[in-house]
Scaffold this active site. Structure first.
Site: not given
Ligand code: PA5
Length: 425
Positions: A278, A299, A414
């Site tokens: 990410e 394996h 989303k």
């Molecule tokens: O790293 C990130 O920002 C995301 O993976 C968020 O942690 C994830 O989308 C969850 O978001 P939130 O804590 O706002 O529910």
């Protein structure tokens, strides 16, 4: 202590060739002046985390522990993976704990959710809902179901004593809801993004309730902060790793397989995949993070690694001391022909599997191997690894001219989903 080795990395460039660049970017990280610097609160967090809040985490954990036959942790992404990685790494997969942890809010699967609610029906439950934005659909929907479940099971008053919300200090629906209901709340700092937040209340609250020594984790986090201060590639193993990744991508390796030899580290690998993926996967750039647990996956994926398309390099997380060990018993009949291992420890066998695999992949398969060694799978090592990977991620992304702290791409699914769900604008 932690070590990084690139000598099996088949690197065609010298790490030191990047020292000037690393020194420049080091300043951008340490002075928090690089891209995305409004999300660099993690840089100084080992020193300046809120000590009062930390004390309150311990107090609240103490208060709810006895009620928590099951702890439900409701969150996704950065609000989920770190805690799971830590619980599994530190306690193992079948710990004889009083508290069992179950994760929710990380899927829309109806079967999963219905099964969880059925499973906890007759158990004593504490619920920690975690969402920085307070609006994440997976988490909000699961929380609606679980809040309803808790109120039906315990009544509104007692449910309040069993629900803890970890969220933004002011914004978001969850904050307003938690205040209105009177839940215990903990704050996720504004300047720390989800995947860098495991050692804020996001991870610390569930870990403390699970009986893990969170002070030892913070000690490891602080030791890494102090020991990884140098801009020198020779003295800073996080930077050496960051540079090695870049060199390997320049050589055409676009996949990094994060390899462990311990099943209890598989969620750490998932956490690593989120952190790197990410942070780095933007603008058509980045290395795809993948993972495998050996020798299990030798394996299955082993064939591909050995002889398949040369797209990947491996980063092996090697553990010096196992949490537990066993000796191979003698069998006078030796019907299974395993007596050649009598008296050997199982961990020694695991280490020989690692040595043999390393040689097979590097020397025969021509697959580069980077090796990160940690002393054990205890609290201190977890805290240490967190800072190590944070700082390595920042460096490796900045080397690619990428902002490691945003994730604009996750909004696309989303938008489509909201349209299909008929979400009001
Ligand atoms: O790293 C990130 O920002 C995301 O993976 C968020 O942690 C994830 O989308 C969850 O978001 P939130 O804590 O706002 O529910």
């Amino acid at each position: 202590m932690m070590k990084f080795e690139a000598k099996h990395g088949l690197l065609k460039e010298d790490l030191h060739a990047y020292q000037t660049k690393v020194s420049e970017l080091h300043k951008a990280i340490r002075n928090q002046t690089g891209a995305g610097n409004d999300y660099m609160g993690w840089v100084e967090w080992p020193v300046n985390y809120d000590k009062e809040e930390f004390k309150r985490i311990l107090e609240v954990a103490e208060k709810v522990k006895d009620k928590a036959e099951v702890l439900i942790v409701c969150g996704i992404g950065g609000s989920y993976l770190g805690a799971r990685a830590a619980v599994e790494m530190i306690q193992g997969l079948y710990a004889n704990n009083k508290t069992e942890v179950i994760f929710a809010g990380n899927t829309f699967s109806s079967t999963y959710m219905a099964q969880v609610m059925d499973y906890i029906q007759d158990k004593s439950v504490v619920l920690n809902v975690i969402s920085k934005s307070g609006t994440t659909t997976e988490t909000a929907l699961a929380f609606r179901l679980l809040k309803n479940f808790m109120e039906e099971k315990y009544g509104k008053e007692e449910a309040k004593n069993r629900i803890i919300a970890t969220t933004d200090k002011a914004r978001g629906t969850l904050k307003a809801l938690a205040d209105e209901e009177g839940y215990e709340t903990f704050v996720i700092p504004d300047d720390i993004g989800g995947r860098y937040s495991v050692l804020t209340p996001v991870g610390l609250v569930p870990l403390a309730i699970m009986g893990i020594d969170i002070q030892k984790i913070m000690d490891g986090f602080l030791d890494a902060y102090n020991e990884l201060q140098s801009e020198s590639i020779d003295e800073n193993p996080a930077y050496a790793y960051a540079v090695a990744r870049r060199i390997l991508q320049n050589q055409g390796y676009n996949v990094e397989m994060f390899v462990t030899y311990e099943p209890q580290l598989q969620m750490l690998a998932e956490w690593f995949k989120q952190l790197m993926g990410e942070s780095e996967g933007k603008e058509g750039k980045g290395i795809l993070p993948d993972s495998a647990c050996f020798s299990t996956d030798l394996h299955s994926l082993g064939q591909f690694v050995q002889e398949g398309n040369k797209v990947l390099f491996e980063t092996v997380l090697k553990v010096e001391e196992p949490s537990l060990d066993l000796a191979v018993p003698n069998d006078p009949e030796n019907k299974d022909n395993m007596n050649y291992l009598t008296g050997k420890s199982l961990d020694w066998v695991n280490k020989m599997a690692f040595e043999g695999t390393l040689a097979a992949h590097e020397e025969v398969g021509n697959v580069p191997n980077l090796i990160i060694s940690i002393p054990d799978m205890k609290e201190h090592s977890f805290g240490y690894l967190c800072y190590y990977f944070f700082i390595a991620t920042a460096m490796t992304c900045y080397m690619l001219d990428i902002n490691p702290f945003n994730q604009p791409g996750v909004e696309v699914y989303k938008k489509n989903m909201f349209k299909l769900l008929g979400k009001p604008e």
